[in-house]
Design a protein around this motif. Structure first.
Motif, short mmCIF file in Angstrom:
data_model
loop_
_atom_site.label_atom_id
_atom_site.label_comp_id
_atom_site.label_asym_id
_atom_site.label_seq_id
_atom_site.Cartn_x
_atom_site.Cartn_y
_atom_site.Cartn_z
N ALA A 225 61.95 -30.34 31.62
CA ALA A 225 62.45 -29.20 32.64
C ALA A 225 63.31 -31.05 32.79
N ALA A 226 63.00 -31.90 32.76
CA ALA A 226 63.84 -33.18 33.15
C ALA A 226 65.24 -33.02 32.02
N ALA B 83 55.89 -30.02 30.51
CA ALA B 83 56.78 -28.99 30.92
C ALA B 83 57.63 -30.20 32.11
N ARG B 84 58.17 -30.99 32.65
CA ARG B 84 58.54 -31.73 33.71
C ARG B 84 59.54 -32.64 32.16
N SER B 85 59.30 -33.29 31.49
CA SER B 85 59.80 -33.72 30.93
C SER B 85 61.06 -32.96 29.88
N SER C 215 48.49 -36.15 35.45
CA SER C 215 48.34 -34.72 35.26
C SER C 215 48.24 -34.38 33.62
N LEU D 215 48.82 -34.96 40.52
CA LEU D 215 49.88 -35.62 40.05
C LEU D 215 49.30 -37.06 39.40
N VAL E 20 51.45 -30.19 31.53
CA VAL E 20 52.11 -30.68 32.29
C VAL E 20 53.26 -31.03 32.54
N ALA E 21 52.64 -32.47 32.25
CA ALA E 21 53.86 -33.68 31.59
C ALA E 21 55.02 -33.09 30.75
N VAL F 102 61.71 -21.73 33.22
CA VAL F 102 61.91 -23.00 34.15
C VAL F 102 60.16 -23.00 34.72
N GLN F 103 59.21 -24.26 34.45
CA GLN F 103 57.94 -24.55 35.11
C GLN F 103 58.58 -25.76 35.95
#
Length: 90
Positions: free
Chosen positions: A55-56, A51-53, A44, A41, A48-49, A89-90
């Protein structure tokens, strides 16, 4: 799952160890598993970072549109589920 090949010894104070032990008992996972998850976590990968950004950003775009009408949760949920089904979406 990857093979665990490296051993690490970490010294912890009582408080940190008790928090790990409590989470281990609560979740039924080993202390090692919890530590590995925390490492994943915190450190990452860039993918992954990113993909999270992304998605946000998508979430913020959906909520920042000027709209006098409250968005319908059922429609929003259906759209997100459709994106998940497509792997968008991831």
């Amino acid at each position: 799952m990857s093979v665990l090949e490296k051993r690490l010894q970490v010294l912890l104070d009582d408080d940190r160890f008790e928090r790990l032990a409590a989470e281990s008992a609560r979740s039924g996972r080993s202390v090692g598993s919890i530590v590995r998850a925390a490492i994943d976590l915190h450190f990452s990968t860039e993918d992954v970072a990113a993909a999270r950004s992304a998605a946000a950003r998508r979430l913020l775009e959906r909520t920042s549109e000027p709209n006098d009408v409250e968005p319908d949760w059922a429609d929003t949920k259906a759209a997100l589920e459709a994106q998940l089904d497509r792997g968008a979406v991831q």
